[in-house]
Scaffold this motif. Structure first.
Motif, mmCIF file in Angstrom:
data_model
loop_
_atom_site.group_PDB
_atom_site.id
_atom_site.type_symbol
_atom_site.label_atom_id
_atom_site.label_comp_id
_atom_site.label_asym_id
_atom_site.label_seq_id
_atom_site.Cartn_x
_atom_site.Cartn_y
_atom_site.Cartn_z
ATOM 1 N N HIS A 1 0.652 -1.240 0.007
ATOM 2 C CA HIS A 1 0.149 0.034 0.053
ATOM 3 C C HIS A 1 0.783 1.541 0.113
ATOM 4 O O HIS A 1 2.010 1.130 0.448
ATOM 5 N N MET B 1 -5.255 5.436 1.584
ATOM 6 C CA MET B 1 -4.324 4.804 1.399
ATOM 7 C C MET B 1 -4.798 3.687 -0.005
ATOM 8 O O MET B 1 -6.051 3.652 0.020
ATOM 9 N N HIS C 1 3.677 0.787 2.939
ATOM 10 C CA HIS C 1 3.412 -0.062 3.922
ATOM 11 C C HIS C 1 2.850 -1.353 3.450
ATOM 12 O O HIS C 1 2.337 -1.379 2.422
ATOM 13 N N MET D 1 -0.089 -4.242 4.124
ATOM 14 C CA MET D 1 -1.277 -4.285 4.610
ATOM 15 C C MET D 1 -1.344 -5.954 4.874
ATOM 16 O O MET D 1 -1.432 -6.479 4.034
ATOM 17 N N HIS E 1 -5.006 5.290 10.883
ATOM 18 C CA HIS E 1 -4.747 4.396 9.814
ATOM 19 C C HIS E 1 -5.740 3.443 9.490
ATOM 20 O O HIS E 1 -5.555 2.593 8.527
ATOM 21 N N HIS F 1 -9.869 0.954 6.418
ATOM 22 C CA HIS F 1 -10.172 -0.005 5.553
ATOM 23 C C HIS F 1 -11.640 -0.587 5.614
ATOM 24 O O HIS F 1 -12.186 -0.614 6.750
HETATM 25 CU CU LIG Z 1 -3.044 0.233 3.886
#
Ligand SMILES: [Cu+2]
Length: 174
Positions: free
Chosen positions: A86, A97, A119, A121, A171, A174
């Motif tokens: 990501h 993201m 990063h 995921m 963060h 999602h």
């Molecule tokens: Cu991510």
């Protein structure tokens, strides 16, 4: 006369070589054993899953000291079903993201995966990731190269040195 000049030259030369060799010895020794001309991965960490969170993040550094550009295409982590690559992007004043299918690691460069940037995921753990555990992380490249490292499982607070816990919620989008 002539021979004393030569002797002086030889002495100067051997002194120079001797000095140079001792000054670089440790460095060359280390390079030899760590294979610095190869792609490598360092400082890999994966956060534990927060309760009920569908995903968590992993960070690392990929170094490419080779002459070739390398393209990261996939990652896998022992004990989880899915890992995505990501990146964070600014869109309409929001940090979002998105998934990256291919990430170039240019020749002679390194790319750092860190909070707010690239990063990993991590999804669908098959077993619980516990703090302090080491899990095998494998990185796959477009040319067929494959490297792995042992990623350490860390608590969320550790990722920020325990100082930026208030950022943690940003963060989980999602
Ligand atoms: Cu991510």
């Amino acid at each position: 006369m002539k021979s004393s000049v030569i002797k002086t030259l030889i002495f100067a030369l051997s002194t120079f070589i001797g000095f140079n060799a001792s000054a670089h010895q440790g460095h060359e020794h280390g390079e030899h054993h760590h294979g610095s001309e190869q792609l490598s991965v360092h400082n890999a960490t994966v956060r534990t899953f927060l309760p009920a969170a569908p995903s968590t993040a992993g960070y690392l550094v990929i170094e490419n000291p080779t002459q070739q550009n390398k393209v990261l295409v996939k990652a896998s982590l022992e004990g989880v079903k899915r890992v995505e690559i990501h990146e964070h992007v600014h869109k309409e004043d929001m940090m979002k993201m998105q998934r990256v299918d291919e990430l170039a690691i240019p020749a002679g460069k390194s790319v750092t995966f860190q909070p707010g940037g690239y990063h990993l995921m991590v999804f669908e753990p098959v077993e619980t990731l516990k703090v302090g555990e080491k899990r095998k992380l494998t990185l796959y490249f477009a040319d067929g190269d494959r490297i792995f490292t042992m990623a350490e499982v860390v608590a969320l607070a550790d990722m920020f040195g325990g100082k930026e816990k208030s950022n943690a919620g940003h963060h989980s989008h999602h």
